[in-house]
Design a protein around this motif. Structure first.
Motif, PDB file in Angstrom:
ATOM      1  N   PRO A 256       0.834  -1.212   0.000  1.00 37.71           N
ATOM      2  CA  PRO A 256       0.000   0.000   0.000  1.00 37.71           C
ATOM      3  C   PRO A 256       0.867   1.261   0.000  1.00 37.71           C
ATOM      4  CG  PRO A 256       0.074  -0.931   2.200  1.00 37.71           C
ATOM      5  CD  PRO A 256       0.917  -1.831   1.339  1.00 37.71           C
ATOM      6  N   HIS A 257       1.380   1.611  -1.174  1.00 37.32           N
ATOM      7  CA  HIS A 257       2.324   2.737  -1.287  1.00 37.32           C
ATOM      8  C   HIS A 257       1.653   4.067  -0.955  1.00 37.32           C
ATOM      9  CE1 HIS A 257       0.229   2.909  -5.100  1.00 37.32           C
ATOM     10  NE2 HIS A 257       0.844   4.017  -5.431  1.00 37.32           N
ATOM     11  N   LEU A 258       2.483   5.064  -0.666  1.00 41.89           N
ATOM     12  CA  LEU A 258       1.964   6.374  -0.275  1.00 41.89           C
ATOM     13  C   LEU A 258       1.562   7.176  -1.505  1.00 41.89           C
ATOM     14  CD1 LEU A 258       4.486   7.401   2.530  1.00 41.89           C
ATOM     15  CD2 LEU A 258       2.205   6.411   2.798  1.00 41.89           C
ATOM     16  N   VAL A 259       0.401   7.790  -1.418  1.00 43.73           N
ATOM     17  CA  VAL A 259      -0.112   8.612  -2.529  1.00 43.73           C
ATOM     18  C   VAL A 259      -0.606   9.946  -1.973  1.00 43.73           C
ATOM     19  CG1 VAL A 259      -0.814   6.582  -3.877  1.00 43.73           C
ATOM     20  CG2 VAL A 259      -2.466   7.640  -2.323  1.00 43.73           C
ATOM     21  N   ALA A 260      -0.734  10.927  -2.879  1.00 41.14           N
ATOM     22  CA  ALA A 260      -1.250  12.241  -2.474  1.00 41.14           C
ATOM     23  C   ALA A 260      -2.776  12.222  -2.550  1.00 41.14           C
ATOM     24  CB  ALA A 260      -0.694  13.312  -3.397  1.00 41.14           C
ATOM     25  N   GLY A 261      -3.425  12.862  -1.585  1.00 38.83           N
ATOM     26  CA  GLY A 261      -4.884  12.933  -1.604  1.00 38.83           C
ATOM     27  C   GLY A 261      -5.443  13.011  -0.209  1.00 38.83           C
ATOM     28  N   TRP A 262      -6.167  11.952   0.163  1.00 41.89           N
ATOM     29  CA  TRP A 262      -6.758  11.791   1.501  1.00 41.89           C
ATOM     30  C   TRP A 262      -7.538  13.060   1.885  1.00 41.89           C
ATOM     31  CZ3 TRP A 262      -3.423   9.023   5.854  1.00 41.89           C
ATOM     32  CH2 TRP A 262      -4.284   8.444   6.805  1.00 41.89           C
ATOM     33  N   ARG A 264      -9.031  16.484   2.311  1.00 43.11           N
ATOM     34  CA  ARG A 264      -8.951  17.776   1.622  1.00 43.11           C
ATOM     35  C   ARG A 264      -7.951  17.757   0.474  1.00 43.11           C
ATOM     36  NH1 ARG A 264     -11.996  21.346   4.660  1.00 43.11           N
ATOM     37  NH2 ARG A 264     -12.625  20.378   6.611  1.00 43.11           N
ATOM     38  N   GLY A 265      -7.684  16.558  -0.053  1.00 40.16           N
ATOM     39  CA  GLY A 265      -6.720  16.426  -1.151  1.00 40.16           C
ATOM     40  C   GLY A 265      -5.361  16.984  -0.782  1.00 40.16           C
ATOM     41  N   SER A 266      -5.023  16.975   0.501  1.00 36.41           N
ATOM     42  CA  SER A 266      -3.855  17.716   0.978  1.00 36.41           C
ATOM     43  C   SER A 266      -2.865  16.863   1.759  1.00 36.41           C
ATOM     44  CB  SER A 266      -4.311  18.860   1.900  1.00 36.41           C
ATOM     45  OG  SER A 266      -5.267  19.644   1.246  1.00 36.41           O
ATOM     46  N   HIS A 267      -3.056  15.563   1.754  1.00 33.63           N
ATOM     47  CA  HIS A 267      -2.215  14.711   2.605  1.00 33.63           C
ATOM     48  C   HIS A 267      -1.675  13.494   1.867  1.00 33.63           C
ATOM     49  CE1 HIS A 267      -4.530  17.115   5.454  1.00 33.63           C
ATOM     50  NE2 HIS A 267      -3.518  16.938   6.288  1.00 33.63           N
ATOM     51  N   ILE A 268      -0.593  12.972   2.437  1.00 34.70           N
ATOM     52  CA  ILE A 268      -0.014  11.722   1.941  1.00 34.70           C
ATOM     53  C   ILE A 268      -0.614  10.580   2.765  1.00 34.70           C
ATOM     54  CG2 ILE A 268       2.144  10.384   1.903  1.00 34.70           C
ATOM     55  CD1 ILE A 268       2.585  12.539   0.048  1.00 34.70           C
ATOM     56  N   LEU A 328       1.201   8.086  10.211  1.00 36.73           N
ATOM     57  CA  LEU A 328       1.164   9.379   9.515  1.00 36.73           C
ATOM     58  C   LEU A 328       0.259  10.376  10.225  1.00 36.73           C
ATOM     59  CD1 LEU A 328       1.056   8.166   5.822  1.00 36.73           C
ATOM     60  CD2 LEU A 328       2.852   9.573   6.844  1.00 36.73           C
ATOM     61  N   ARG A 329      -0.899   9.905  10.711  1.00 40.53           N
ATOM     62  CA  ARG A 329      -1.864  10.810  11.332  1.00 40.53           C
ATOM     63  C   ARG A 329      -1.259  11.517  12.551  1.00 40.53           C
ATOM     64  NH1 ARG A 329      -3.874  13.739  10.117  1.00 40.53           N
ATOM     65  NH2 ARG A 329      -5.433  14.044  11.693  1.00 40.53           N
ATOM     66  N   LYS A 330      -0.307  10.876  13.196  1.00 38.31           N
ATOM     67  CA  LYS A 330       0.306  11.488  14.385  1.00 38.31           C
ATOM     68  C   LYS A 330       1.073  12.762  14.020  1.00 38.31           C
ATOM     69  CE  LYS A 330       0.195   7.942  17.804  1.00 38.31           C
ATOM     70  NZ  LYS A 330      -0.572   6.908  17.130  1.00 38.31           N
ATOM     71  N   HIS A 331       1.357  12.967  12.724  1.00 36.95           N
ATOM     72  CA  HIS A 331       2.045  14.186  12.294  1.00 36.95           C
ATOM     73  C   HIS A 331       1.088  15.370  12.187  1.00 36.95           C
ATOM     74  CE1 HIS A 331       4.842  11.046  11.058  1.00 36.95           C
ATOM     75  NE2 HIS A 331       5.787  11.963  11.084  1.00 36.95           N
ATOM     76  N   GLY A 332      -0.222  15.105  12.303  1.00 37.05           N
ATOM     77  CA  GLY A 332      -1.187  16.204  12.221  1.00 37.05           C
ATOM     78  C   GLY A 332      -0.950  17.061  10.987  1.00 37.05           C
ATOM     79  N   PRO A 333      -0.854  18.403  11.165  1.00 35.41           N
ATOM     80  CA  PRO A 333      -0.733  19.291   9.999  1.00 35.41           C
ATOM     81  C   PRO A 333       0.698  19.461   9.493  1.00 35.41           C
ATOM     82  CG  PRO A 333      -0.967  20.574  11.992  1.00 35.41           C
ATOM     83  CD  PRO A 333      -1.004  19.141  12.424  1.00 35.41           C
ATOM     84  N   PHE A 334       1.616  18.606   9.935  1.00 35.54           N
ATOM     85  CA  PHE A 334       3.013  18.770   9.527  1.00 35.54           C
ATOM     86  C   PHE A 334       3.355  17.951   8.283  1.00 35.54           C
ATOM     87  CE2 PHE A 334       3.102  20.418  13.738  1.00 35.54           C
ATOM     88  CZ  PHE A 334       4.131  21.349  13.759  1.00 35.54           C
ATOM     89  N   MET A 335       4.232  18.536   7.463  1.00 30.39           N
ATOM     90  CA  MET A 335       4.804  17.779   6.353  1.00 30.39           C
ATOM     91  C   MET A 335       5.695  16.677   6.927  1.00 30.39           C
ATOM     92  SD  MET A 335       6.030  20.771   3.737  1.00 30.39           S
ATOM     93  CE  MET A 335       7.025  19.646   2.777  1.00 30.39           C
ATOM     94  N   PRO A 336       5.934  15.560   6.285  1.00 31.12           N
ATOM     95  CA  PRO A 336       5.431  15.251   4.949  1.00 31.12           C
ATOM     96  C   PRO A 336       4.053  14.597   4.933  1.00 31.12           C
ATOM     97  CG  PRO A 336       6.962  13.546   5.614  1.00 31.12           C
ATOM     98  CD  PRO A 336       6.904  14.526   6.749  1.00 31.12           C
ATOM     99  N   HIS A 337       3.352  14.511   6.103  1.00 26.79           N
ATOM    100  CA  HIS A 337       1.978  14.002   6.031  1.00 26.79           C
ATOM    101  C   HIS A 337       1.138  14.984   5.216  1.00 26.79           C
ATOM    102  CE1 HIS A 337      -1.792  12.197   6.895  1.00 26.79           C
ATOM    103  NE2 HIS A 337      -2.080  12.824   8.007  1.00 26.79           N
ATOM    104  N   ARG A 338       1.233  16.273   5.582  1.00 28.10           N
ATOM    105  CA  ARG A 338       0.594  17.287   4.748  1.00 28.10           C
ATOM    106  C   ARG A 338       1.467  17.490   3.521  1.00 28.10           C
ATOM    107  NH1 ARG A 338       1.345  23.288   5.188  1.00 28.10           N
ATOM    108  NH2 ARG A 338       2.610  22.580   3.446  1.00 28.10           N
ATOM    109  N   LEU A 339       0.851  17.796   2.358  1.00 23.21           N
ATOM    110  CA  LEU A 339       1.623  17.911   1.110  1.00 23.21           C
ATOM    111  C   LEU A 339       2.549  19.128   1.124  1.00 23.21           C
ATOM    112  CD1 LEU A 339      -1.069  17.074  -1.612  1.00 23.21           C
ATOM    113  CD2 LEU A 339       0.578  15.547  -0.525  1.00 23.21           C
ATOM    114  N   SER A 340       3.458  19.176   0.156  1.00 22.24           N
ATOM    115  CA  SER A 340       4.427  20.276   0.047  1.00 22.24           C
ATOM    116  C   SER A 340       3.714  21.571  -0.325  1.00 22.24           C
ATOM    117  CB  SER A 340       5.450  19.946  -1.038  1.00 22.24           C
ATOM    118  OG  SER A 340       4.815  20.043  -2.301  1.00 22.24           O
TER     119      SER A 340
END
Ligand code: F6R
Ligand code: MG
Ligand code: MG
Length: 364
Positions: A256-262, A264-268, A328-340
């Motif tokens: 299950p590789h990491l993709v952009a979206g999730w 608000r379309g804003s997370h990995i 990943l969720r533990k990163h909250g609003p921080f990159m790289p969970h949130r997109l660049s």
């Protein structure tokens, strides 16, 4: 006689947020495609959904980009939009971005994947449908399926696959396209498609030109010029007899590789392979999902589908996706969970940042 498989999809409204297409919308789409079948526009169809995306799988003899077939899909989506508005569903008509129809749904909001080919004696195809992610989500699994001998044994063992495949790659921002050949140009392919938000595999074919796979690469945010959600792509892959086996295609999604979206379309987040019953995005509007439906194309008709990820063999992939989601969720609003920052340009964040612009003081 050639057959064309067209998978045309749109988010036209959903139940309880951006969650799932409710039955009345699926029924409305079916009624419309039934009419198209009776009128001889299409040979056969299957209507389904992955999360909040309504997918029309159609077989016909009209070729790619047929205005009759595209207009049938457009009418179906518009009827569904009407129904969604009547029911006060969420985001009714989200992907219907334009009013006037000019013969093709490309550039109008819906996503399109189409393959035209001479039907083989037996013709298995897989329709892949994703929610809460973008077209580049297919880059890694398609590369593995058609280029990686650690995924696809046929590349090594089957003389009909041994020479490899050609990849058509498109730059989703400029529309520029190029074709590269694997295994000869494998590293060039990877140099491009590792940038999943920009370079997207559009088509895969055999070296003799036989078409093998097609992906919807339509970017709704670029069409709309503002944030409308992720594109939630679809793909069609032909299988067996000199093409990857069904199991080699599915193997491409066992990680299950990491993709952009999730959210608000804003997370990995990890791409979780699921059966239709689990094709609904819940936790943090996700995690992103992928469904694989297997059909036999038989004299232009669609036999099936087989719900291919509805299998305990994919439990480990799902468990890993859940484990990675927690992490990943533990990163909250921080990159790289949130997109660049660059990818966030196509979300609602710039509106928030605009407010702060004048409060910066240069202390240099
Ligand atoms: C992602 C998606 C959802 C929404 C989120 C906020 O593609 O569709 O995650 O972005 O639910 O939606 P609004 O802004 O409609 O409240
Ligand atoms: Mg939606
Ligand atoms: Mg969606």
């Amino acid at each position: 006689m050639k057959v064309t498989i067209s998978v045309i999809k749109a988010d036209v409204g959903s139940l309880a947020g951006h969650h799932i297409v409710p039955k009345p919308l699926l029924d409305t789409a079916k009624e419309n495609l039934k009419r198209g079948k009776e009128e001889g526009i299409i040979k056969d169809f299957f209507v389904t959904n992955c999360g909040d995306d309504l997918e029309l799988v159609m077989s016909h003899r009209k070729g790619k980009n047929s205005s009759e077939v595209h207009s049938l899909a457009w009418e179906a989506f518009n009827k569904c939009k009407q129904k969604a508005q009547e029911m006060h569903l969420y985001a009714a008509g989200q992907d219907i971005l334009k009013e006037a129809f000019s013969g093709n749904v490309r550039g109008m909001g819906p996503g399109v994947a189409e393959l035209e080919f001479e039907e083989r004696k037996s013709e298995p195809v897989v329709v892949l449908m994703a929610d809460k992610t973008e077209p580049g989500a297919f880059n890694l699994p398609l590369f593995r399926i058609f280029s990686d001998p650690f995924c696809t044994a046929g590349l090594v063992i089957d003389p009909k696959m041994h020479e490899g495949f050609n990849f058509k790659i498109t730059d989703v921002y400029t529309g520029d396209m190029l074709q590269l050949s694997s295994p000869e140009e494998m590293y060039d392919i990877l140099a491009l498609i590792g940038t999943t938000g920009k370079y997207v595999i559009k088509e895969v074919s055999k070296k003799d030109g036989t078409v093998a796979a097609s992906v919807s690469t339509d970017k709704v945010n670029l069409i709309a010029g503002k944030y409308v959600g992720k594109d939630d792509p679809v793909a069609i892959v032909r299988a067996q007899h000199g093409l990857p086996a069904i199991g080699e295609i599915l193997e491409g999604f066992s990680f299950p590789h990491l993709v952009a979206g999730w959210m608000r379309g804003s997370h990995i987040g990890p791409l979780m392979p699921v059966g239709l019953k689990d094709a609904k995005c819940t936790r943090f509007d996700g995690p992103p999902r992928i469904v694989a439906l297997g059909f036999q194309v038989s004299n232009g008709l669609l036999i099936g589908p087989a719900d291919l990820f509805d299998d305990p063999a994919f439990n480990n992939a799902r468990d890993m996706a859940n484990f990675v989601s927690d992490y990943l969720r533990k990163h909250g609003p921080f990159m790289p969970h949130r997109l660049s920052a660059h990818e966030m340009e196509y979300t609602t964040l710039p509106q928030v940042l605009k407010k702060l612009k004048d409060r910066f003081i240069n202390e240099k």
